[in-house]
Scaffold this motif. Structure first.
Motif, PDB file in Angstrom:
ATOM      1  N   PRO A 357      -4.768   4.850  -2.045  1.00 41.62           N
ATOM      2  CA  PRO A 357      -4.473   5.058  -0.606  1.00 41.62           C
ATOM      3  C   PRO A 357      -5.214   4.030   0.245  1.00 41.62           C
ATOM      4  N   GLY A 358      -4.549   3.597   1.290  1.00 40.78           N
ATOM      5  CA  GLY A 358      -5.166   2.682   2.243  1.00 40.78           C
ATOM      6  C   GLY A 358      -4.903   1.220   1.986  1.00 40.78           C
ATOM      7  N   LEU A 359      -4.207   0.875   0.878  1.00 34.49           N
ATOM      8  CA  LEU A 359      -3.952  -0.530   0.579  1.00 34.49           C
ATOM      9  C   LEU A 359      -2.885  -1.131   1.491  1.00 34.49           C
ATOM     10  N   GLY A 360      -1.952  -0.331   1.973  1.00 33.91           N
ATOM     11  CA  GLY A 360      -0.916  -0.843   2.860  1.00 33.91           C
ATOM     12  C   GLY A 360       0.222  -1.478   2.101  1.00 33.91           C
ATOM     13  N   GLY A 361       0.971  -2.353   2.776  1.00 30.70           N
ATOM     14  CA  GLY A 361       2.136  -3.005   2.177  1.00 30.70           C
ATOM     15  C   GLY A 361       1.766  -4.166   1.287  1.00 30.70           C
ATOM     16  N   GLY A 362       2.800  -4.988   0.965  1.00 28.90           N
ATOM     17  CA  GLY A 362       2.588  -6.066   0.012  1.00 28.90           C
ATOM     18  C   GLY A 362       1.562  -7.086   0.464  1.00 28.90           C
ATOM     19  N   THR A 363       1.679  -7.581   1.709  1.00 29.88           N
ATOM     20  CA  THR A 363       0.742  -8.593   2.197  1.00 29.88           C
ATOM     21  C   THR A 363      -0.666  -8.027   2.322  1.00 29.88           C
ATOM     22  N   ALA A 364      -0.781  -6.837   2.914  1.00 30.58           N
ATOM     23  CA  ALA A 364      -2.103  -6.224   3.054  1.00 30.58           C
ATOM     24  C   ALA A 364      -2.722  -5.934   1.695  1.00 30.58           C
ATOM     25  N   ARG A 365      -1.891  -5.535   0.729  1.00 34.60           N
ATOM     26  CA  ARG A 365      -2.398  -5.248  -0.615  1.00 34.60           C
ATOM     27  C   ARG A 365      -2.953  -6.515  -1.262  1.00 34.60           C
ATOM     28  N   ARG A 366      -2.218  -7.614  -1.134  1.00 35.29           N
ATOM     29  CA  ARG A 366      -2.695  -8.874  -1.706  1.00 35.29           C
ATOM     30  C   ARG A 366      -3.992  -9.327  -1.036  1.00 35.29           C
ATOM     31  N   HIS A 367      -4.047  -9.229   0.291  1.00 37.37           N
ATOM     32  CA  HIS A 367      -5.254  -9.656   0.991  1.00 37.37           C
ATOM     33  C   HIS A 367      -6.455  -8.813   0.589  1.00 37.37           C
ATOM     34  N   ALA A 368      -6.280  -7.509   0.437  1.00 36.49           N
ATOM     35  CA  ALA A 368      -7.394  -6.644   0.026  1.00 36.49           C
ATOM     36  C   ALA A 368      -7.883  -7.017  -1.365  1.00 36.49           C
ATOM     37  N   LEU A 369      -6.945  -7.295  -2.276  1.00 37.18           N
ATOM     38  CA  LEU A 369      -7.345  -7.667  -3.633  1.00 37.18           C
ATOM     39  C   LEU A 369      -8.068  -9.006  -3.643  1.00 37.18           C
ATOM     40  N   LEU A 370      -7.562  -9.976  -2.894  1.00 38.55           N
ATOM     41  CA  LEU A 370      -8.204 -11.287  -2.854  1.00 38.55           C
ATOM     42  C   LEU A 370      -9.601 -11.188  -2.260  1.00 38.55           C
ATOM     43  N   ARG A 371      -9.767 -10.372  -1.227  1.00 38.51           N
ATOM     44  CA  ARG A 371     -11.111 -10.194  -0.661  1.00 38.51           C
ATOM     45  C   ARG A 371     -12.044  -9.522  -1.659  1.00 38.51           C
ATOM     46  N   ALA A 372     -11.546  -8.534  -2.386  1.00 40.07           N
ATOM     47  CA  ALA A 372     -12.384  -7.855  -3.378  1.00 40.07           C
ATOM     48  C   ALA A 372     -12.751  -8.781  -4.530  1.00 40.07           C
TER      49      ALA A 372
END
Length: 503
Positions: A357-372
């Motif tokens: 939960p909280g990852l959002g859509g495709g772009t937001a999901r990719r950005h969260a993973l790249l930041r992590a």
């Protein structure tokens, strides 16, 4: 089968024993290093104008010999251990005879080549034999002994004003070298027998031989085994006061990046300050041992004023400089390796991360993973770069030297970014391609860092302009390759429906 046939079969078994006892990648890497050192020794002998050129050629050859006897030939002991447990005395004898079969030509080759040039073969034989015995002792002794061997050159340099050891070119050096060789041979023989007859597989921690750690890594599958040991088995070996403590406060839908760091595991997991110190204990403890060694090394240098300040500056420069050299490469490789292993395992754990939960859509999901994935190693790499630049400033390095030192750190960062993007984008990198990239990176990294640091007080940079241009060309070529790989991985990441797909 007649006696002659059995003799031929026995000789073939002895000859092929180290080839059967080692992995293919190790065999080819050892051959490549041995060939490079052999050609380097020949080139040095041909191009060097000095009368004692044979000393440099012997040293270059001894580097390849030391690597071969530290990482390839000791696998014969692993073969002998298995043969003893399986009650196969013929295979055990073949492993023992193979050591002597390869030791004789390793020692005889430089003696024959340099003997035709009229050199003193006593020095050649003794140095090559020391490289063989020292390399073998490095992996047979307990790991805490191997760690102390790294400090011997610094101690030798620092104590040279107190203990007057003769230089290698001095005939008196033969007596010291012969005594050291006898001690190493005795240690190798006793340790070989001890590991052969004991339950060495159950030895863990710093008391175990490095050879047995290599065995466990090989059984676990090379790089995969290294990652498993780092994340599980080796951590469980530590005492309780060295166990890392996670900090899970704030991990949840309100902080998807922190939640992904917990899911990535390993050193990505958020920790308290005490947890970071506990996790970094295997690195910090050798550094604490390094401080008195560097103090002794700096104290051995003659000075007329500001002795304490010079010693403290030398210790700080040495620590930060060497940490930047080795830390930059290791940090890049381990960060990329953690992500590679998470995306390689064929289980349901990775795809379930897309449902966090909280990852959002495709772009937001990719950005969260790249930041992590990138935030933690990037911060550490930035700290290393700042430390290395501070070291360069303290040593008053010239501009070209600072540029090369900076390029070395940025090259490690570029390799990490390119490999991680290829992993996240599902672009498979063959082992040979990846190994070639890291070999080139390591060579450029070490040359660009060690040459400026070691020549800081000699001011030779004006004469190294062609060498500087060659290194810059090498970095430009490597940067082009890494940019192409990063672009390929980024396009693959954009094409995926979500980044949590097993490779």
């Amino acid at each position: 089968m007649n006696t002659a046939a059995r003799s031929r079969l026995s000789f073939a078994g002895v000859l092929l024993a180290p080839w059967h006892s080692s992995r293919r990648s190790l065999r080819w890497l050892t051959l490549a290093i041995a060939l490079a050192c052999g050609l380097g020794a020949i080139a040095f002998g041909v191009l060097s104008p000095k009368a004692d050129w044979w000393m440099g050629s012997t040293l270059i050859y001894a580097i390849g010999v030391g690597y071969m006897w530290a990482f390839w030939m000791p696998t014969l002991l692993l073969l002998a251990i298995d043969a003893r447990r399986l009650c196969l005395p013929g295979m055990q004898r073949a492993a023992a005879y193979s050591v002597w079969l390869y030791a004789v030509p390793t020692l005889a080759a430089p003696m024959l080549a340099l003997g035709l040039c009229g050199t003193d073969l006593r020095y050649v034989a003794e140095l090559v034999a020391l490289a063989m015995a020292g390399g073998l002792a490095f992996v047979l002794l307990p790991r805490w002994c191997a760690m102390t061997l790294v400090f011997l050159p610094a101690l030798s340099s620092g104590l040279r004003h107190l203990v007057h050891l003769p230089p290698w070119s001095d005939p008196r050096w033969l007596a010291w070298g012969g005594l050291a060789l006898l001690v190493l041979l005795l240690v190798d023989a006793l340790r070989w027998r001890q590991l052969l007859r004991s339950d060495s597989d159950n030895e863990l921690g710093l008391g175990s031989a490095m050879l047995m750690q290599m065995r466990r890594q090989s059984m676990a599958g090379g790089w995969n085994g290294l990652q498993q040991l780092d994340s599980g088995q080796m951590i469980r070996q530590r005492p309780d006061w060295m166990q890392p403590r996670a900090d899970l406060r704030g991990a949840g839908p309100q902080s998807p990046v922190r939640a992904l760091r917990v899911a990535l595991g390993g050193w990505y997991v958020p920790k308290t300050l005490a947890g970071h110190l506990r996790a970094a204990a295997p690195v910090l403890l050798p550094m604490l041992a390094y401080i008195p060694v560097m103090a002794i090394m700096q104290a051995g240098e003659p000075r007329h004023d500001h002795a304490v300040r010079s010693i403290l500056l030398g210790v700080g420069v040495g620590m930060v400089g060497w940490l930047g050299v080795f830390g930059g490469l290791m940090l890049a490789a381990m960060a990329a390796l953690v992500v590679h292993q998470r995306w390689k395992r064929a289980n349901a754990e990775l795809p379930l991360l897309a449902l966090l939960p909280g990852l959002g859509g495709g772009t937001a999901r990719r950005h969260a993973l790249l930041r992590a994935a990138f935030a933690t190693p990037m911060r550490l790499q930035a700290l290393l770069l700042a430390g290395v630049l501070a070291t360069a400033w303290a040593m008053h390095l010239p501009g070209p030297a600072v540029l090369l030192v900076t390029l070395a750190q940025l090259g490690a960062v570029g390799a990490m970014v390119a490999q991680m993007l290829c992993t996240l984008g599902g672009c498979r990198l063959r082992g040979g391609v990846l190994a070639s990239i890291y070999v080139v990176l390591t060579v450029l990294f070490c040359l660009s860092t060690f040459i400026p640091l070691l020549n800081a007080d000699k001011h030779p940079w004006d004469g190294l302009a062609p060498f500087e241009h060659a290194l810059l060309a090498g970095w430009a070529a490597l940067a082009a390759i890494l940019l192409w790989l990063a672009r390929r991985g980024w396009r693959g990441l954009l094409a995926r429906p979500h980044p949590f797909l097993t490779n």
